[in-house]
Enzyme design. Structure first.
Site, PDB file in Angstrom:
ATOM      1  N   GLY A  47       0.776  -1.231   0.000  1.00 41.34           N
ATOM      2  CA  GLY A  47       0.000   0.000   0.000  1.00 41.34           C
ATOM      3  C   GLY A  47       0.812   1.288   0.000  1.00 41.34           C
ATOM      4  O   GLY A  47       0.383   2.287  -0.562  1.00 41.34           O
ATOM      5  N   ASP A 103       0.518   3.559   4.177  1.00 40.75           N
ATOM      6  CA  ASP A 103      -0.534   4.319   3.504  1.00 40.75           C
ATOM      7  C   ASP A 103      -1.571   4.819   4.497  1.00 40.75           C
ATOM      8  O   ASP A 103      -1.999   5.967   4.443  1.00 40.75           O
ATOM      9  CB  ASP A 103      -1.192   3.472   2.395  1.00 40.75           C
ATOM     10  CG  ASP A 103      -1.582   2.076   2.859  1.00 40.75           C
ATOM     11  OD1 ASP A 103      -1.404   1.735   4.054  1.00 40.75           O
ATOM     12  OD2 ASP A 103      -2.066   1.295   2.019  1.00 40.75           O
ATOM     13  N   ASP A 106      -5.212   2.263  10.544  1.00 44.56           N
ATOM     14  CA  ASP A 106      -6.609   1.867  10.733  1.00 44.56           C
ATOM     15  C   ASP A 106      -6.753   1.236  12.123  1.00 44.56           C
ATOM     16  O   ASP A 106      -7.031   1.921  13.094  1.00 44.56           O
ATOM     17  CB  ASP A 106      -6.999   0.922   9.590  1.00 44.56           C
ATOM     18  CG  ASP A 106      -8.424   0.445   9.694  1.00 44.56           C
ATOM     19  OD1 ASP A 106      -9.234   1.137  10.319  1.00 44.56           O
ATOM     20  OD2 ASP A 106      -8.736  -0.624   9.138  1.00 44.56           O
ATOM     21  N   LYS A 134      -7.314   6.991  10.147  1.00 45.79           N
ATOM     22  CA  LYS A 134      -8.770   6.919  10.275  1.00 45.79           C
ATOM     23  C   LYS A 134      -9.222   7.426  11.636  1.00 45.79           C
ATOM     24  O   LYS A 134      -8.566   7.185  12.648  1.00 45.79           O
ATOM     25  CB  LYS A 134      -9.251   5.473  10.085  1.00 45.79           C
ATOM     26  CG  LYS A 134      -9.379   5.102   8.635  1.00 45.79           C
ATOM     27  CD  LYS A 134     -10.139   3.807   8.459  1.00 45.79           C
ATOM     28  CE  LYS A 134     -10.024   3.360   7.019  1.00 45.79           C
ATOM     29  NZ  LYS A 134     -10.553   2.012   6.793  1.00 45.79           N
ATOM     30  N   PHE A 155     -14.005   2.961   4.218  1.00 46.81           N
ATOM     31  CA  PHE A 155     -13.049   2.202   3.415  1.00 46.81           C
ATOM     32  C   PHE A 155     -12.708   2.999   2.162  1.00 46.81           C
ATOM     33  O   PHE A 155     -13.592   3.374   1.397  1.00 46.81           O
ATOM     34  CB  PHE A 155     -13.621   0.833   3.042  1.00 46.81           C
ATOM     35  CG  PHE A 155     -12.580  -0.084   2.498  1.00 46.81           C
ATOM     36  CD1 PHE A 155     -11.679  -0.714   3.345  1.00 46.81           C
ATOM     37  CD2 PHE A 155     -12.462  -0.280   1.132  1.00 46.81           C
ATOM     38  CE1 PHE A 155     -10.675  -1.539   2.839  1.00 46.81           C
ATOM     39  CE2 PHE A 155     -11.467  -1.102   0.620  1.00 46.81           C
ATOM     40  CZ  PHE A 155     -10.580  -1.733   1.477  1.00 46.81           C
ATOM     41  N   VAL A 156     -11.417   3.277   1.960  1.00 48.74           N
ATOM     42  CA  VAL A 156     -10.979   4.094   0.826  1.00 48.74           C
ATOM     43  C   VAL A 156      -9.975   3.326  -0.038  1.00 48.74           C
ATOM     44  O   VAL A 156      -9.309   2.399   0.438  1.00 48.74           O
ATOM     45  CB  VAL A 156     -10.327   5.418   1.302  1.00 48.74           C
ATOM     46  CG1 VAL A 156     -11.339   6.317   1.978  1.00 48.74           C
ATOM     47  CG2 VAL A 156      -9.152   5.144   2.247  1.00 48.74           C
ATOM     48  N   ASP A 162      -5.798  -0.401  -1.787  1.00 51.44           N
ATOM     49  CA  ASP A 162      -6.491  -1.346  -2.665  1.00 51.44           C
ATOM     50  C   ASP A 162      -7.780  -1.878  -2.070  1.00 51.44           C
ATOM     51  O   ASP A 162      -8.015  -1.785  -0.862  1.00 51.44           O
ATOM     52  CB  ASP A 162      -5.599  -2.559  -2.917  1.00 51.44           C
ATOM     53  CG  ASP A 162      -5.504  -3.454  -1.675  1.00 51.44           C
ATOM     54  OD1 ASP A 162      -5.057  -2.958  -0.624  1.00 51.44           O
ATOM     55  OD2 ASP A 162      -5.921  -4.626  -1.743  1.00 51.44           O
ATOM     56  N   ARG A 168      -5.260   0.414  -6.859  1.00 55.68           N
ATOM     57  CA  ARG A 168      -4.079   1.097  -6.304  1.00 55.68           C
ATOM     58  C   ARG A 168      -3.624   2.226  -7.216  1.00 55.68           C
ATOM     59  O   ARG A 168      -3.009   3.190  -6.771  1.00 55.68           O
ATOM     60  CB  ARG A 168      -2.914   0.102  -6.145  1.00 55.68           C
ATOM     61  CG  ARG A 168      -3.167  -0.982  -5.111  1.00 55.68           C
ATOM     62  CD  ARG A 168      -1.865  -1.700  -4.800  1.00 55.68           C
ATOM     63  NE  ARG A 168      -2.065  -2.969  -4.110  1.00 55.68           N
ATOM     64  CZ  ARG A 168      -2.226  -3.092  -2.799  1.00 55.68           C
ATOM     65  NH1 ARG A 168      -2.231  -2.027  -2.029  1.00 55.68           N
ATOM     66  NH2 ARG A 168      -2.383  -4.277  -2.253  1.00 55.68           N
TER      67      ARG A 168
HETATM   68  P1  IMP Z   1      -3.937  -1.429  10.380  1.00 56.01           P
HETATM   69  O1  IMP Z   1      -2.904  -2.479  10.578  1.00 56.01           O
HETATM   70  O2  IMP Z   1      -5.335  -1.927  10.688  1.00 56.01           O
HETATM   71  O3  IMP Z   1      -3.625  -0.101  11.013  1.00 56.01           O
HETATM   72  O4  IMP Z   1      -4.099  -1.168   8.849  1.00 56.01           O
HETATM   73  C1  IMP Z   1      -3.091  -0.865   8.073  1.00 56.01           C
HETATM   74  C2  IMP Z   1      -3.205  -1.548   6.718  1.00 56.01           C
HETATM   75  O5  IMP Z   1      -4.534  -1.974   6.379  1.00 56.01           O
HETATM   76  C3  IMP Z   1      -2.851  -0.520   5.705  1.00 56.01           C
HETATM   77  O6  IMP Z   1      -1.492  -0.625   5.399  1.00 56.01           O
HETATM   78  C4  IMP Z   1      -3.711  -0.867   4.513  1.00 56.01           C
HETATM   79  O7  IMP Z   1      -3.016  -1.742   3.676  1.00 56.01           O
HETATM   80  C5  IMP Z   1      -4.889  -1.592   5.077  1.00 56.01           C
HETATM   81  N1  IMP Z   1      -6.080  -0.708   5.148  1.00 56.01           N
HETATM   82  C6  IMP Z   1      -6.615  -0.163   6.254  1.00 56.01           C
HETATM   83  N2  IMP Z   1      -7.686   0.594   5.963  1.00 56.01           N
HETATM   84  C7  IMP Z   1      -7.828   0.544   4.615  1.00 56.01           C
HETATM   85  C8  IMP Z   1      -8.766   1.149   3.702  1.00 56.01           C
HETATM   86  O8  IMP Z   1      -9.674   1.925   4.032  1.00 56.01           O
HETATM   87  N3  IMP Z   1      -8.578   0.839   2.394  1.00 56.01           N
HETATM   88  C9  IMP Z   1      -7.590   0.027   1.952  1.00 56.01           C
HETATM   89  N4  IMP Z   1      -6.699  -0.551   2.770  1.00 56.01           N
HETATM   90  C10 IMP Z   1      -6.813  -0.299   4.092  1.00 56.01           C
HETATM   91 MG    MG Z   2      -0.933  -1.983   3.633  1.00 52.51          MG
END
Ligand code: IMP
Ligand code: MG
Length: 185
Positions: A47, A103, A106, A134, A155-156, A162, A168
């Protein structure tokens, strides 16, 4: 592909402007580390690929690049399934200043996994940069050094992000129509 877009959340122009600001901010902080401080940039693949490419080309300082692939949204999922390091190509990060680039923040699971891993490998310091953060309680619990934009908990896709590995290459950050999330699953 454009028919799949519900709305543009952040335009390419706003992204470009903010990426320039982030680069200047990071470079200024790097200067404060003093002469000889060596930096390794670690984009979290896949990402962060596009964001990192744009960011580092505006950072006129000596740097190496290491790679980590982390998977947390396998296939057609729109909620984190728990982060996992899939691949690592870091070379030697011992005694180097690391900047992890992702990227989006979340659930925070990716950063909670990656930052201690790099510290364990002997990095002098580990800083973090995400283009998007987020607006949700889990993301607020993780301290990030450089944040591009705070966005609603939606979700974006686009600019590296992606859905099931598609989208992407979209230049803007957008949301998708609900029917698309169902049909590309
Ligand atoms: P985390 O580990 O939950 O903080 O999420 C990080 C990873 O989840 C990011 O590097 C993204 O690849 C993926 N991700 C989280 N939210 C989104 C979204 O809204 N769209 C696409 N990919 C996401
Ligand atoms: Mg990622």
């Amino acid at each position: 592909m454009h028919a799949d877009i519900d709305r543009i959340l952040i335009s390419r122009e706003r992204i470009a402007e903010r990426v320039g600001q982030l680069a200047r901010w990071i470079v200024a902080d790097h200067a404060a580390l003093g002469d000889g401080a060596e930096i390794t940039i670690v984009p979290i693949l896949t990402g962060a690929m596009i964001f990192c490419g744009d960011l580092i080309r505006q950072m006129p300082i000596a740097m190496k690049i290491g790679l980590m692939t982390v998977s947390s949204y396998p296939g057609a999922t729109v909620a984190s399934q728990g982060a996992q390091v899939i691949q690592r190509q870091l070379a030697n990060v011992k005694d180097r200043h690391i900047l992890v680039i992702d990227d989006i923040l979340d659930s925070g699971n990716t950063m909670r996994l990656v930052v201690p891993t790099l510290r364990d490998l002997g990095a002098s310091s580990v800083r973090t940069c995400v283009l998007l953060k987020k607006d949700r309680p889990a993301a607020r619990e993780v301290a990030i050094d450089y944040v591009g934009f705070e966005i609603p908990d939606e979700f974006v896709v686009g600019y590296g992000l992606d859905y099931n590995d598609y989208y992407r290459n979209l230049p803007d950050i957008v949301t998708l129509h609900r029917r698309v999330l169902e049909s590309r699953a």
